[in-house]
Each structure stands twice: as C-alpha cells, then as structure tokens.
Design an enzyme around this catalytic site. Sequence first.
Site, PDB file in Angstrom:
ATOM      1  N   HIS A 163      -1.025   1.064 -13.033  1.00 51.97           N
ATOM      2  CA  HIS A 163      -0.495   0.011 -12.159  1.00 51.97           C
ATOM      3  C   HIS A 163      -0.812  -1.367 -12.748  1.00 51.97           C
ATOM      4  O   HIS A 163      -1.630  -1.495 -13.650  1.00 51.97           O
ATOM      5  CB  HIS A 163      -1.107   0.102 -10.754  1.00 51.97           C
ATOM      6  CG  HIS A 163      -0.540   1.220  -9.927  1.00 51.97           C
ATOM      7  ND1 HIS A 163      -1.041   2.499  -9.985  1.00 51.97           N
ATOM      8  CD2 HIS A 163       0.509   1.259  -9.057  1.00 51.97           C
ATOM      9  CE1 HIS A 163      -0.331   3.275  -9.167  1.00 51.97           C
ATOM     10  NE2 HIS A 163       0.614   2.547  -8.598  1.00 51.97           N
ATOM     11  N   LYS A 167      -3.868  -4.794  -8.830  1.00 49.91           N
ATOM     12  CA  LYS A 167      -4.130  -3.723  -7.850  1.00 49.91           C
ATOM     13  C   LYS A 167      -5.639  -3.597  -7.613  1.00 49.91           C
ATOM     14  O   LYS A 167      -6.422  -3.572  -8.562  1.00 49.91           O
ATOM     15  CB  LYS A 167      -3.535  -2.393  -8.331  1.00 49.91           C
ATOM     16  CG  LYS A 167      -3.664  -1.276  -7.301  1.00 49.91           C
ATOM     17  CD  LYS A 167      -2.722  -0.132  -7.567  1.00 49.91           C
ATOM     18  CE  LYS A 167      -2.898   1.003  -6.554  1.00 49.91           C
ATOM     19  NZ  LYS A 167      -2.577   0.587  -5.168  1.00 49.91           N
TER      20      LYS A 167
HETATM   21  N1  NAD Z   1       3.026   3.030   0.052  1.00 52.04           N
HETATM   22  C1  NAD Z   1       3.746   2.460  -0.905  1.00 52.04           C
HETATM   23  O1  NAD Z   1       4.867   2.886  -1.240  1.00 52.04           O
HETATM   24  C2  NAD Z   1       3.189   1.229  -1.567  1.00 52.04           C
HETATM   25  C3  NAD Z   1       3.933   0.509  -2.506  1.00 52.04           C
HETATM   26  C4  NAD Z   1       3.413  -0.672  -3.014  1.00 52.04           C
HETATM   27  C5  NAD Z   1       2.175  -1.137  -2.571  1.00 52.04           C
HETATM   28  N2  NAD Z   1       1.484  -0.401  -1.680  1.00 52.04           N
HETATM   29  C6  NAD Z   1       0.212  -0.863  -1.115  1.00 52.04           C
HETATM   30  O2  NAD Z   1       0.484  -1.968  -0.263  1.00 52.04           O
HETATM   31  C7  NAD Z   1      -0.650  -2.837  -0.209  1.00 52.04           C
HETATM   32  C8  NAD Z   1      -0.226  -4.257  -0.541  1.00 52.04           C
HETATM   33  O3  NAD Z   1       0.239  -4.329  -1.859  1.00 52.04           O
HETATM   34  P1  NAD Z   1       0.787  -5.712  -2.479  1.00 52.04           P
HETATM   35  O4  NAD Z   1       0.967  -5.474  -3.911  1.00 52.04           O
HETATM   36  O5  NAD Z   1       1.927  -6.213  -1.659  1.00 52.04           O
HETATM   37  O6  NAD Z   1      -0.497  -6.640  -2.236  1.00 52.04           O
HETATM   38  P2  NAD Z   1      -0.565  -8.235  -2.078  1.00 52.04           P
HETATM   39  O7  NAD Z   1      -1.983  -8.602  -2.312  1.00 52.04           O
HETATM   40  O8  NAD Z   1       0.484  -8.883  -2.923  1.00 52.04           O
HETATM   41  O9  NAD Z   1      -0.168  -8.485  -0.551  1.00 52.04           O
HETATM   42  C9  NAD Z   1      -1.033  -8.243   0.537  1.00 52.04           C
HETATM   43  C10 NAD Z   1      -0.756  -9.306   1.590  1.00 52.04           C
HETATM   44  O10 NAD Z   1      -1.478  -8.969   2.776  1.00 52.04           O
HETATM   45  C11 NAD Z   1      -1.940 -10.211   3.316  1.00 52.04           C
HETATM   46  N3  NAD Z   1      -3.040  -9.964   4.252  1.00 52.04           N
HETATM   47  C12 NAD Z   1      -4.318  -9.618   3.986  1.00 52.04           C
HETATM   48  N4  NAD Z   1      -5.037  -9.569   5.135  1.00 52.04           N
HETATM   49  C13 NAD Z   1      -4.181  -9.875   6.131  1.00 52.04           C
HETATM   50  C14 NAD Z   1      -4.328 -10.004   7.548  1.00 52.04           C
HETATM   51  N5  NAD Z   1      -5.501  -9.787   8.167  1.00 52.04           N
HETATM   52  N6  NAD Z   1      -3.242 -10.370   8.277  1.00 52.04           N
HETATM   53  C15 NAD Z   1      -2.050 -10.569   7.675  1.00 52.04           C
HETATM   54  N7  NAD Z   1      -1.854 -10.489   6.342  1.00 52.04           N
HETATM   55  C16 NAD Z   1      -2.914 -10.131   5.593  1.00 52.04           C
HETATM   56  C17 NAD Z   1      -2.347 -11.021   2.091  1.00 52.04           C
HETATM   57  O11 NAD Z   1      -2.476 -12.400   2.388  1.00 52.04           O
HETATM   58  C18 NAD Z   1      -1.191 -10.708   1.151  1.00 52.04           C
HETATM   59  O12 NAD Z   1      -0.112 -11.608   1.353  1.00 52.04           O
HETATM   60  C19 NAD Z   1      -1.663  -2.227  -1.190  1.00 52.04           C
HETATM   61  O13 NAD Z   1      -2.566  -1.406  -0.469  1.00 52.04           O
HETATM   62  C20 NAD Z   1      -0.800  -1.375  -2.094  1.00 52.04           C
HETATM   63  O14 NAD Z   1      -1.499  -0.323  -2.711  1.00 52.04           O
HETATM   64  C21 NAD Z   1       1.956   0.758  -1.170  1.00 52.04           C
HETATM   65  O1  LIG Z   2       1.361  -1.842  -6.389  1.00 54.37           O
HETATM   66  C1  LIG Z   2       0.667  -1.056  -5.736  1.00 54.37           C
HETATM   67  O2  LIG Z   2      -0.455  -1.372  -5.288  1.00 54.37           O
HETATM   68  C2  LIG Z   2       1.177   0.311  -5.444  1.00 54.37           C
HETATM   69  N1  LIG Z   2       0.492   1.028  -4.604  1.00 54.37           N
HETATM   70  C3  LIG Z   2       0.809   2.349  -4.174  1.00 54.37           C
HETATM   71  C4  LIG Z   2      -0.289   3.308  -4.568  1.00 54.37           C
HETATM   72  O3  LIG Z   2      -1.475   2.960  -4.451  1.00 54.37           O
HETATM   73  O4  LIG Z   2       0.022   4.430  -4.982  1.00 54.37           O
HETATM   74  C5  LIG Z   2       2.185   2.794  -4.587  1.00 54.37           C
HETATM   75  C6  LIG Z   2       2.613   2.275  -5.920  1.00 54.37           C
HETATM   76  C7  LIG Z   2       2.445   0.764  -6.033  1.00 54.37           C
END
Ligand code: NAD
Ligand SMILES: O=C(O)C1=N[C@H](C(=O)O)CCC1
Length: 275
Positions: A163, A167
């Site tokens: 990633h 991350k």
């Molecule tokens: N399930 C999936 O398909 C998938 C895909 C991508 C990312 N993710 C996950 O999603 C999460 C976020 O990833 P990202 O890359 O967007 O991160 P990021 O750091 O770019 O965004 C996170 C956001 O959450 C906000 N935040 C934090 N605490 C908060 C609160 N108390 N209230 C409101 N907002 C708050 C932050 O200010 C930030 O804007 C991670 O856990 C990542 O692993 C999951």
């Molecule tokens: O960008 C990230 O953070 C992602 N989080 C998810 C994970 O933890 O698997 C999905 C892929 C991108």
Amino acid sequence: MSGQTVGDLPGVVVTGVSGRMGQMLVREILASDRLRLVAGVERTGHGWVGRDLGAAMGGADLGVPVMDDALEAFAKAQAVIDFTTPEATVGFAELAAQARAVHVIGTTGLSEADLAKIKAAARHAVVVRAGNMSLGVNLLTLLTKKVAAALDEDWDIEIVEAHHNQKVDAPSGTALMLGEAAAEGRGVALADVSDRGRDGMTGARKRGDIGFAALRGGDIVGEHDVMFATAGERLILRHVASDRSLFARGALRAALWGQDKAPGEYDMLDVLGLN
Ligand SMILES: NC(=O)c1ccc[n+]([C@@H]2O[C@H](COP(=O)([O-])OP(=O)(O)OC[C@H]3O[C@@H](n4cnc5c(N)ncnc54)[C@H](O)[C@@H]3O)[C@@H](O)[C@H]2O)c1
Ligand SMILES: O=C(O)C1=N[C@H](C(=O)O)CCC1
C-alpha cells in the site's frame, strides 16, 4: 429509481470527508442518480468544518455542509459511509444506530474491542463492514478459502500486501480478510496460526502457519498476493487495485443494499449476493 424525485433518494453522510476515500466517495455520490449527499463530517478543528463541501474541495458550492456534529448530520441521513479511524468509527457506530441510518464501514485496523462495540450498535441498525469493498477482492476471499481447503499443510500460505506510504495500519484489512478465508478453508482459527512481522532469528517456518508481510511505498492503491508454496511449485492468487473509486462504488452499493434490511452486521459478500 424511475419516478423518484431527488428528495426521495436515500440521503448519505460521508465521514472523514476530506480524506483520500472521503473525497472519492463525494465524487461518486455526486455522479450517482441513486443517492443524495446531505453532509460531510470532519473532526472538530479541521479547516473544512463550517464550510460548503464543494468550496472546500476547491469547486463550486454544492449546498452541502461540512459538520463536526455527527449526530446532527446523521439525523438527516438514511446512510453513513465511513472510512476514517477505528476510534472515530466506534463512536459513529453508536450515533448511526441512534439515527437508524445504515452504517457502511470501510475503516480498517479495528481491534477486537472495537468490533464488539460495532456488534452492539448493529442490534439497532444495519451495519455493513468490509476491509475491502471491491468485487475482485471479495471473490478472491472465496477462491482463497477453496484453495486452502483443497491443499494440506505441505503448502505454506503467505499473504503479501503493498500500500501507499500514508497507510497507518498493518497488515491491511484486506490481508486479514484473506487470512481469515484461508484459515476457514483449513478449518483452523486465524489467531492460532497467524505469523506476523518476522524479524531477526525467527527459526524455521512453523508448519500450518499463515504468514503476513506488509510493504509500504509511494502511491500504491492496494495489492494483495495469497501465495501457496510447496516443494517444487507455488500457486499465487493476486488482486491489484489501481483506482480508489472501486472501493467507493462498493460502499455506495452497500449503502443502497442496506436500506431495506433488518438490523444486523453484514459484509460485502452479503451485498454482492456471494454468501
Ligand atoms: N474497506 C475498503 O475498501 C477501504 C478502502 C480504502 C481505505 N480503507 C480504509 O479507510 C480508512 C481511511 O483511509 P484514507 O486513505 O481515506 O485515510 P485518510 O487519512 O486520507 O482519511 C481519513 C479521514 O478521517 C478523518 N477523521 C479522523 N477522525 C475523525 C473524526 N473523529 N471525525 C470525523 N473525521 C475524522 C480525517 O481527518 C481524514 O480526513 C483507513 O482505515 C483505510 O484502511 C478501506
Ligand atoms: O488505502 C488503504 O488504506 C486501503 N485500505 C484497505 C485495507 O486495509 O485493506 C483496502 C485497500 C486500501
């Protein structure tokens, strides 16, 4: 959705709206004719709070506020799409349940204690949670389970993920989903066989373990290999995500799917009809 006016469409709040996934979700909701964006939520003190979301994103006003009062925002919505942090997500689960809004959780890095709190919230509202919302990865979990069930412990299972360099959690949520699938296929509990973060004089690999390795660099969106290795041959199942929009589209699909479901915890296999 024919015959519907915009006002009839399920209203959605995006939490962590300024984040990588938050902004991607906003773009996908605005492009959708099946959901209506009602608010974005950010943490208190964030520079976007109190502004119009469109302007905050550098475009024209959308008439959609960025708020830090999550309950007030959720009260206007039928769904909350949440890709934030474990701490924030646990709080949002309780508030989404109070508002009876479908809570779509993409946040990864959740602890057992966090998961127990989310489970409690799901007694009152629909929660759809997945460490990866893409169709490809969810199919890969099914393939992984099947291959793991077909092969004995002469085959070592290793899960390698890569990633971007921002991350904060490892192994990725996806790697853990794949590990759970492999363990299920083998008929064991992942917690009993998981081998994470080897370093130094580790000794030889333990038969039956499921190993994890995490790479971090640049702007990698998300790559996962499940490797089955035995004497003389290796089988590698791979998923490569090259665009975050696929996670966002999966989340929108989950928000719509959850609208007529009974309270409870669901995953993307339920949403995709693959369970
Ligand atoms: N399930 C999936 O398909 C998938 C895909 C991508 C990312 N993710 C996950 O999603 C999460 C976020 O990833 P990202 O890359 O967007 O991160 P990021 O750091 O770019 O965004 C996170 C956001 O959450 C906000 N935040 C934090 N605490 C908060 C609160 N108390 N209230 C409101 N907002 C708050 C932050 O200010 C930030 O804007 C991670 O856990 C990542 O692993 C999951
Ligand atoms: O960008 C990230 O953070 C992602 N989080 C998810 C994970 O933890 O698997 C999905 C892929 C991108």
